[in-house]
Motif scaffolding. Structure first.
Motif, PDB file in Angstrom:
ATOM      1  N   ALA A   1       3.497 -15.294  11.056  1.00 55.79           N
ATOM      2  CA  ALA A   1       2.229 -14.573  10.917  1.00 55.79           C
ATOM      3  C   ALA A   1       1.699 -14.728   9.498  1.00 55.79           C
ATOM      4  CB  ALA A   1       2.437 -13.099  11.228  1.00 55.79           C
ATOM      5  N   ASN A   2       0.412 -14.673   9.364  1.00 59.78           N
ATOM      6  CA  ASN A   2      -0.233 -14.705   8.068  1.00 59.78           C
ATOM      7  C   ASN A   2      -0.076 -13.313   7.456  1.00 59.78           C
ATOM      8  OD1 ASN A   2      -1.957 -14.620   5.885  1.00 59.78           O
ATOM      9  ND2 ASN A   2      -3.665 -15.593   6.945  1.00 59.78           N
ATOM     10  N   CYS A   3       0.610 -13.218   6.311  1.00 59.32           N
ATOM     11  CA  CYS A   3       0.863 -11.896   5.715  1.00 59.32           C
ATOM     12  C   CYS A   3      -0.430 -11.157   5.381  1.00 59.32           C
ATOM     13  CB  CYS A   3       1.758 -12.007   4.490  1.00 59.32           C
ATOM     14  SG  CYS A   3       0.986 -12.748   3.052  1.00 59.32           S
ATOM     15  N   PHE A   4      -1.512 -11.908   5.102  1.00 55.54           N
ATOM     16  CA  PHE A   4      -2.763 -11.252   4.744  1.00 55.54           C
ATOM     17  C   PHE A   4      -3.468 -10.627   5.950  1.00 55.54           C
ATOM     18  CE2 PHE A   4      -2.018 -13.983   1.073  1.00 55.54           C
ATOM     19  CZ  PHE A   4      -2.091 -13.013   0.086  1.00 55.54           C
ATOM     20  N   ALA A   5      -2.920 -10.855   7.126  1.00 49.25           N
ATOM     21  CA  ALA A   5      -3.427 -10.136   8.298  1.00 49.25           C
ATOM     22  C   ALA A   5      -2.966  -8.679   8.243  1.00 49.25           C
ATOM     23  CB  ALA A   5      -2.915 -10.794   9.581  1.00 49.25           C
ATOM     24  N   PHE A   6      -1.917  -8.408   7.464  1.00 49.61           N
ATOM     25  CA  PHE A   6      -1.346  -7.063   7.370  1.00 49.61           C
ATOM     26  C   PHE A   6      -1.450  -6.476   5.960  1.00 49.61           C
ATOM     27  CE2 PHE A   6       0.868  -9.421  10.672  1.00 49.61           C
ATOM     28  CZ  PHE A   6       0.646  -8.603  11.755  1.00 49.61           C
ATOM     29  N   TYR A   7      -1.363  -7.337   4.947  1.00 48.05           N
ATOM     30  CA  TYR A   7      -1.398  -6.879   3.556  1.00 48.05           C
ATOM     31  C   TYR A   7      -2.830  -6.892   3.059  1.00 48.05           C
ATOM     32  CZ  TYR A   7      -0.808  -6.919  -1.518  1.00 48.05           C
ATOM     33  OH  TYR A   7      -0.894  -6.638  -2.860  1.00 48.05           O
ATOM     34  N   LYS A   8      -3.362  -5.694   2.812  1.00 43.26           N
ATOM     35  CA  LYS A   8      -4.722  -5.577   2.299  1.00 43.26           C
ATOM     36  C   LYS A   8      -4.666  -4.849   0.952  1.00 43.26           C
ATOM     37  CE  LYS A   8      -6.877  -5.561   6.840  1.00 43.26           C
ATOM     38  NZ  LYS A   8      -5.763  -6.128   7.523  1.00 43.26           N
ATOM     39  N   PHE A   9      -5.394  -5.368  -0.007  1.00 45.72           N
ATOM     40  CA  PHE A   9      -5.423  -4.777  -1.337  1.00 45.72           C
ATOM     41  C   PHE A   9      -6.865  -4.506  -1.720  1.00 45.72           C
ATOM     42  CE2 PHE A   9      -5.950  -5.026  -5.894  1.00 45.72           C
ATOM     43  CZ  PHE A   9      -4.949  -4.194  -6.337  1.00 45.72           C
ATOM     44  N   PRO A  10      -7.162  -3.323  -2.176  1.00 50.40           N
ATOM     45  CA  PRO A  10      -6.351  -2.108  -2.166  1.00 50.40           C
ATOM     46  C   PRO A  10      -6.442  -1.428  -0.796  1.00 50.40           C
ATOM     47  CG  PRO A  10      -8.444  -1.640  -3.224  1.00 50.40           C
ATOM     48  CD  PRO A  10      -8.466  -3.102  -2.844  1.00 50.40           C
ATOM     49  N   SER A  11      -5.365  -0.797  -0.386  1.00 46.34           N
ATOM     50  CA  SER A  11      -5.386  -0.099   0.903  1.00 46.34           C
ATOM     51  C   SER A  11      -4.812   1.311   0.815  1.00 46.34           C
ATOM     52  CB  SER A  11      -4.638  -0.914   1.951  1.00 46.34           C
ATOM     53  OG  SER A  11      -3.304  -1.117   1.564  1.00 46.34           O
ATOM     54  N   VAL A  12      -4.506   1.757  -0.394  1.00 47.63           N
ATOM     55  CA  VAL A  12      -4.120   3.152  -0.625  1.00 47.63           C
ATOM     56  C   VAL A  12      -5.082   3.718  -1.658  1.00 47.63           C
ATOM     57  CG1 VAL A  12      -2.359   4.704  -1.552  1.00 47.63           C
ATOM     58  CG2 VAL A  12      -1.689   2.843  -0.041  1.00 47.63           C
ATOM     59  N   GLN A  13      -5.729   4.813  -1.317  1.00 46.74           N
ATOM     60  CA  GLN A  13      -6.618   5.489  -2.263  1.00 46.74           C
ATOM     61  C   GLN A  13      -5.826   6.572  -2.988  1.00 46.74           C
ATOM     62  OE1 GLN A  13      -9.723   4.323  -2.881  1.00 46.74           O
ATOM     63  NE2 GLN A  13      -9.067   2.762  -1.424  1.00 46.74           N
ATOM     64  N   ILE A  14      -5.998   6.635  -4.292  1.00 43.36           N
ATOM     65  CA  ILE A  14      -5.304   7.643  -5.107  1.00 43.36           C
ATOM     66  C   ILE A  14      -6.360   8.587  -5.650  1.00 43.36           C
ATOM     67  CG2 ILE A  14      -3.808   8.049  -7.081  1.00 43.36           C
ATOM     68  CD1 ILE A  14      -2.807   5.147  -6.736  1.00 43.36           C
TER      69      ILE A  14
END
Length: 167
Positions: free
Chosen positions: A6-19
Motif C-alpha cells: 500500500a502507498n503509505c501516503f494513503a494513510f499518513y496525512k500531515f498535519p492530521s492532529v490539531q493541537i
C-alpha cells in the motif's frame, strides 16, 4: 515487491492532529507556574496509539527569520497517548518559568508524533514548522538569559541558517 504494498501516503496525512492548547494568563513573573490545557484532535478515521506531545519553550528573537527563537526548554509532556479515530484527548500540564528568565515575549510551541517517528503535527527537528503555539510574556528586569548563540554557528566557515534551507 514494493509495488504490491500500500502507498503509505494513503494513510499518513500531515498535519492530521490539531493541537489546541492555551493558558489562562498572558503575563507571568519568573518562577511562576504556567498552567496549560486544551485538546488534541485526531483528524484521522483510525485511532492513534503511542502518541507523544512535545513542547518547546523559547524567548522570542528579533533574528527569528534566520536563526529562530532562543530555545530555553524542550520536553515531552505525555507519552503513549491514545486518541480514537476522529477523537479528542484532553491535555493539561504545568511548566515553571525558571527564576533567572529574562523578561520579554515567549512562545510555547507544540508537536505531536506517533512512536517518536511519525510527525502528525509540527516537525520537532525544525524551528519553523510547529503543530500549534501559544505566546506569553515574562515581566521583571530585563536580564540576559543563558542561551545558545545561534549567530556564531558555522558550517565549513559559512554562517548556518537555522531557518529555511539547511546546508
Amino acid at each position: 515487491s514494493v509495488s504490491d504494498g500500500a502507498n503509505c501516503f494513503a494513510f499518513y496525512k500531515f498535519p492530521s492532529v490539531q493541537i489546541s492548547l492555551g493558558s489562562a494568563k498572558d503575563l507571568y513573573a519568573p518562577g511562576e507556574q504556567v498552567s496549560v490545557s486544551g485538546e488534541l484532535i485526531n483528524e484521522n478515521s483510525y485511532p492513534l496509539i503511542d502518541g507523544n506531545l512535545i513542547v518547546r519553550v523559547a524567548h522570542k528573537s528579533p533574528q527569528y527569520a534566520t536563526n529562530g527563537h532562543n530555545i530555553i526548554d524542550e520536553f515531552i509532556v505525555r507519552e503513549h497517548i491514545l486518541i480514537d479515530g476522529n477523537g479528542r484527548e484532553h491535555v493539561n500540564f504545568i511548566w515553571t518559568i525558571p527564576q533567572n528568565s529574562a523578561s520579554g515575549d515567549y512562545v510555547m510551541s507544540f508537536f505531536f508524533s506517533v512512536g517518536k517517528r511519525f510527525n502528525l503535527a509540527g516537525l520537532p527537528f525544525t524551528n519553523e514548522v510547529v503543530g500549534g503555539a501559544m505566546t506569553f510574556a515574562v515581566s521583571g528586569e530585563r536580564i540576559p538569559g543563558i542561551m545558545f548563540d545561534r549567530t556564531g554557528t558555522m558550517i565549513n566557515g559559512a554562517p548556518y541558517r537555522h531557518i529555511g534551507n539547511w546546508p
